[in-house]
Structure formats: C-alpha cells, structure tokens
Write a protein that holds these residues in place. Structure first.
Motif, short mmCIF file in Angstrom:
data_model
loop_
_atom_site.label_atom_id
_atom_site.label_comp_id
_atom_site.label_asym_id
_atom_site.label_seq_id
_atom_site.Cartn_x
_atom_site.Cartn_y
_atom_site.Cartn_z
N TRP B 177 0.65 -0.95 -0.18
CA TRP B 177 -0.24 -0.08 0.23
C TRP B 177 0.53 1.13 0.13
CZ3 TRP B 177 -4.79 -0.33 -2.10
CH2 TRP B 177 -5.27 -1.88 -1.43
N GLU B 178 1.91 1.11 0.32
CA GLU B 178 2.94 2.57 0.28
C GLU B 178 3.28 2.98 -1.68
OE1 GLU B 178 6.73 2.40 3.20
OE2 GLU B 178 7.11 4.02 2.20
N ALA B 179 3.53 1.82 -2.35
CA ALA B 179 4.36 1.29 -3.39
C ALA B 179 2.51 2.17 -3.84
CB ALA B 179 4.21 0.30 -3.82
N VAL B 180 1.63 1.93 -3.47
CA VAL B 180 -0.11 2.22 -4.90
C VAL B 180 0.58 3.77 -4.30
CG1 VAL B 180 -2.12 2.54 -4.28
CG2 VAL B 180 -0.81 0.86 -3.94
N LEU B 181 0.91 4.13 -2.64
CA LEU B 181 0.14 6.12 -2.29
C LEU B 181 1.59 6.33 -3.26
CD1 LEU B 181 -0.14 5.48 1.25
CD2 LEU B 181 -1.14 7.40 -0.18
N ASP B 182 3.10 5.74 -3.72
CA ASP B 182 3.96 6.69 -3.93
C ASP B 182 3.78 6.46 -5.59
OD1 ASP B 182 5.24 6.48 -1.94
OD2 ASP B 182 6.41 4.06 -2.24
N ALA B 183 2.81 5.80 -6.02
CA ALA B 183 2.57 5.90 -7.48
C ALA B 183 1.44 6.75 -7.74
CB ALA B 183 2.24 4.37 -7.49
N ASP B 184 0.24 6.76 -6.76
CA ASP B 184 -1.08 7.71 -7.60
C ASP B 184 -1.06 8.59 -6.23
OD1 ASP B 184 -1.57 5.50 -8.96
OD2 ASP B 184 -3.08 4.77 -7.83
N GLU B 185 -0.19 9.14 -5.45
CA GLU B 185 -1.11 10.15 -4.31
C GLU B 185 -0.40 11.67 -5.91
OE1 GLU B 185 2.15 10.98 -1.19
OE2 GLU B 185 2.87 11.68 -2.42
N SER B 186 -1.55 12.74 -5.63
CA SER B 186 -1.56 13.78 -6.06
C SER B 186 -1.06 14.93 -5.70
CB SER B 186 -2.43 14.27 -7.06
OG SER B 186 -4.17 13.77 -6.94
N GLU B 187 -1.14 14.42 -4.05
CA GLU B 187 -0.25 16.00 -3.15
C GLU B 187 -0.42 14.76 -2.17
OE1 GLU B 187 -3.64 19.55 -3.12
OE2 GLU B 187 -4.91 17.34 -2.72
N PRO B 188 1.29 16.11 -1.74
CA PRO B 188 2.27 15.22 -0.83
C PRO B 188 1.07 14.57 0.27
CG PRO B 188 3.52 16.58 -1.55
CD PRO B 188 1.84 16.61 -1.53
N LEU B 189 1.69 13.76 1.45
CA LEU B 189 0.68 13.23 2.38
C LEU B 189 1.33 13.74 3.87
CD1 LEU B 189 -1.56 10.76 0.92
CD2 LEU B 189 -2.08 13.44 1.25
N PRO B 190 1.79 13.97 4.48
CA PRO B 190 3.04 14.48 5.58
C PRO B 190 1.80 13.60 7.20
CG PRO B 190 2.07 16.50 5.11
CD PRO B 190 0.87 15.76 4.39
N ILE B 191 0.88 13.52 7.32
CA ILE B 191 0.16 12.71 8.23
C ILE B 191 0.28 11.20 8.36
CG2 ILE B 191 -1.68 11.73 9.86
CD1 ILE B 191 -2.82 14.96 9.12
#
Lengths: 148, 343
Positions: B177-191
């Motif tokens: 799921w971290e890899a999914v975030l790396d690939a798909d996030e369109s805005e950085p998510l500090p929390i």
C-alpha cells in the motif's frame, strides 16, 4: 483537493446534460444525478474556503520550515528549507497555491523524518510544533459532513 | 458498451454455459450504482429446461471497468466467494467467471442475486434499522470472527491466494500500500507518511495464524435486514491470506464510524472486540491491533488517492471515483491522527 474542482464541475455539467435525455433508464438517471448532487454540495463547501485554507497552511508551513532551517543537521536540507521558507504566495489562483503547498509539504515530510530520528530537545520541540500544525491543517480542511 | 449490446452478448454467453437449456433470455437489466471497483448489474435470467419446464432466476453481473478504484484479479474475488458459499459466512453463489475480454469486452463473473435486503449504510441511521444496531453489530463481528477462524487450506483458498509467512504479513501489506501511495498520490501526505514511518519502526508481532483476510470488511459491504440479520458478505476483491487482525483493524477504521463514534456506526468497540474474539478463537492483543488500525488508515488513504488518480488520468471518469477523494482523504488523515492519539 484532487481532482481539481473546476475539472470535476465541467464533467458533472456534461453528465447532468446527458441525463436530461428521455431514453436514459430511470435507475441510472437517479444514481448519476444523486451522486452528482452530492459532489456539487462538496464542491460548494470546498470552493468557498479553498484559497484561504491554502494561504493559511502555506504560511504555517513556511514558518515551520524556517525553524527547520535553523535546526536541521543536514546542510543541503538547510539550504532547501531556507529557500522555501523565504517564498511567498504571489498568486491566489488555487493551482498556484496548491503547487506551492505541495512543495512545502514535501519539505515538511523530509524535515519531520529527520527530527523523528533525533533525541535532542530542539528537534523534539520542533517535531511537536509540526504535529500541532498537522492537526490544525486537518481541522482547517475538515468538511461539515466528515465522518471523522 | 451500451446496455442493449451488453444484454445480447451476456445472453449469448450464458446460453453457451447452459447447453441443456433452451430459450435463454435476459431481461430487467439495471446498473447498480455505487461500486467503484467493478460495474455491477442485476438482471433476470429466464430459460427452458430440457424437460420443458420454464425457469427464472435473479442474477448479478460484476464486470471490470476500464480503470477501477482497486486493481485486483477478479479470480481472487470469485474464488473467495466460492470458498465460503455453504459455510456459516453468508455469500452469494458464484456461477460463471470469465477472465478474458471476448465475451463482454472485459473480465466479469455472474452470481446469484440475494434480493430484498439493504447494502448501503444510508438506511441504517433511521427506523426500523436504527433499533437493530446491537444485533446487527454483533452479527457483523461474529461473521468476521468466523472468517478469521476459517482454515484457508480446508476452504481450498491456500492454493488460490499467494502464501505469506506469519512474520511477514505486516510487511507485505505495508509495502504494497505504500507503493500504491508512491505511484498514485497527487498531493504529498505528511500525516500518512508519518504513520508509515511509525508502523515500520514499531512492527507488530507475527500473526497468531495466517488466515483469510476479506480485505474490505465494513458496514456497507454486507446485505442486512430489518431484524439485524446479515444475508451476504460482499466485495471480496481484496481478499488475501494474512493476519486476521488486519480485517479487524479495517473494521475499526474511524472513517467507517459514520459520525456515530463507534466501529461501523453500530457497536461499542469493546463489544465488537468481545464478539470477534469469541467467534475467531483468537486474541486481539491491544498493541498489535493498534498497529493494524493505523495500517488501515494508510491502506484507506492509498485507496482514496488511487481513486483520484484514476479519475485524473481520464481512464475512468465515473464520478464515484471523485467522492472518496474529496470526502475521505482529509477524514482519513483525521482518522490516522485519532489512532495515533494526536486528535
């Protein structure tokens, strides 16, 4: 907020127009229009406060990054933080504010990770400040119907 | 594909699966809105048996869209349903799985329709459902306990789902799921990034057992009645082998509290835990469960940002993909803060 509100509104306009056609099955029309209405409500709520939230958040993040520039033990990171902390929001267009916000957040994540690895009081104090701002930011962005 | 063409091609496909039947026809095709990972239709199948008896049956078609909220193999979902059919975990009967694109343009499966019950959570917050929350909640976590208790090998799922060692369950899921975030996030998510660092620095103990994990067990993914009964557990597309605490943590994700301050909007946490432990025969050790609750926030956020990405890339402009991105990304951040006891 992604996808951009303006892009979604354009898409919803087309969707509403298509659903005005008489041959659309009633169940499909009900589903599409119900969802569209919900998104329009969210857009209305987000749209009004979006610029103010980003301006406030960008200012808070620049303040944290300025503190980080004094505290960081990484020379390259210090220079990066100084540069970002000295920036300003020259445009109030949402796209410009969001672009700046993304840059600031990337730097904040790096600074936060560095501070977590340290035990000195200066680092821990700034880490606590970062958490306060993350909580405040989540509060600013909270929608009225938020489940949390 | 237009509905008329879908009807014709589906009827042709089913006729091929029922060579003994005559006059195979499909009617009452209706799209069920709300699903973001599959396109779901209900329809009526009618046919004449070889002995001349005319029959009808309500069925469900689940078809892959061009780009879905969750990228999964439809065989996983099909096999999971099939494995639990006839057990104490209520699921619809699976009929046919087609993994190619020839028949309907994309992979799909056809299943029994379990009709006459609610699925969406919206009806739960008013009478007559409001009065049944304690019963429904107990049944919800009892079924989840039964899923946790199930033996994947006995169910025939051990060969259908990738194996994982008890000590690797957490890492495999977090990496994914971290890899999914790396690939798909369109805005950085500090929390959420802080949550991931915390999870990696404080891993949970090995799973008590490697069991079946439904992957999306929450209010909204089961069929319920006015008496607090559950008649079908749905949406198994993220089913996998892993730590049963993963499902429990997901069911405790605060985004599924529906503003009612308790898991699933149905049952106090302590009650849900007691039911689950009794039904599963497992213990939800508090620190381990907390790890999986925070992980649920990471997984949820990955799904919501993927939904935004799918819409933004233009492969699928279904507005259902916009809703979680707008309504749940900040809520999921707040949920993570809540689990980390910072909110």
């Amino acid at each position: 907020m992604k996808p951009d509100v303006a892009q979604v509104l354009v898409d919803l306009a087309g969707r509403v127009a298509r659903n005005a056609a008489p041959q659309i099955p009633a169940a499909q029309r009900a589903g599409e229009l119900g969802l569209s209405a919900m998104l329009l409500g969210l857009a209305a709520e987000m749209w009004d406060g979006a610029a103010e939230i980003l301006v406030q958040e960008n200012a808070a993040l620049r303040g944290l990054l300025a503190s980080g520039a004094r505290v960081s033990q990484d020379n390259a990171r210090r220079r990066w933080l100084v540069e970002l902390a000295g920036g300003r929001d020259g445009s109030l267009r949402l796209s410009a504010l969001q672009g700046a916000n993304a840059e600031l957040r990337v730097a904040l994540i790096a600074l936060h990770a560095e501070l977590e690895r340290r035990d000195d009081p200066e680092a821990k104090d700034l880490e606590a400040d970062i958490w306060r701002e993350l909580v405040a930011g989540a509060e600013r962005r909270r929608l009225s119907g938020s489940p949390v | 594909m237009e509905e008329a063409e879908l009807t014709t091609r589906l009827a042709g496909y089913i006729a091929g699966q029922m060579p003994q039947a005559r006059d195979v026809a499909i009617s009452n095709v209706a799209r069920i809105t709300g699903g973001a990972s599959r396109q779901t239709y209900r329809f009526t199948l009618s046919w004449t048996e070889a002995d001349g008896v005319a029959r009808q049956r309500g069925l469900i078609l689940r078809r892959d869209p061009a780009d879905s909220l969750i990228d999964t193999e439809r065989r996983v979902e099909f096999e999971a349903y099939r494995a639990f059919h006839g057990t104490g975990v209520p699921v619809p009967e699976m009929l046919w799985l087609e993994e190619g694109a020839d028949a309907l343009g994309s992979p799909f499966f056809v299943a029994e329709e379990i009709a006459g019950f609610q699925a969406g959570p919206g009806a739960l917050w008013s009478s007559p459902y409001l009065e049944t929350h304690a019963i429904l909640g107990a049944r919800k976590w009892e079924i989840l306990g039964q899923i946790a208790r199930a033996d994947p090998t006995a169910l025939g799922l051990a060969g259908a789902l990738p194996a994982v060692r008890a000590e690797d369950c957490w890492r495999r899921e977090l990496d994914h799921w971290e890899a999914v975030l790396d690939a798909d996030e369109s805005e950085p998510l500090p929390i959420i990034r802080a949550a991931i660092r915390h999870l990696r620095a404080n891993p949970p103990p090995p799973a008590q057992k490697v069991g079946v994990v439904h992957g999306d067990y929450r209010t909204g993914n089961f069929l319920y009645d006015t008496e607090g009964g559950v008649h079908g557990v749905l949406d198994w597309e993220m089913c996998h082998l892993g730590d049963p605490l993963e499902d429990l943590g997901w069911s405790f994700n605060p985004v599924w509290f529906f503003g009612r301050g308790m898991p699933g909007g149905l049952l106090p946490r302590a009650d849900a835990l007691a039911v689950w432990e009794q039904a599963s025969g497992l213990r939800a050790e508090p620190e381990a469960l907390k790890w999986w609750e925070l992980f649920a926030c990471v997984k949820g956020q990955a799904i919501w940002v993927s939904s935004a990405r799918a819409w933004m890339d233009g492969a699928n402009r279904d507005p259902i993909l916009v809703y979680p991105a707008w309504a749940l990304i900040n809520a999921q951040d707040r949920a993570a803060l809540h689990v980390m006891e910072r909110l």
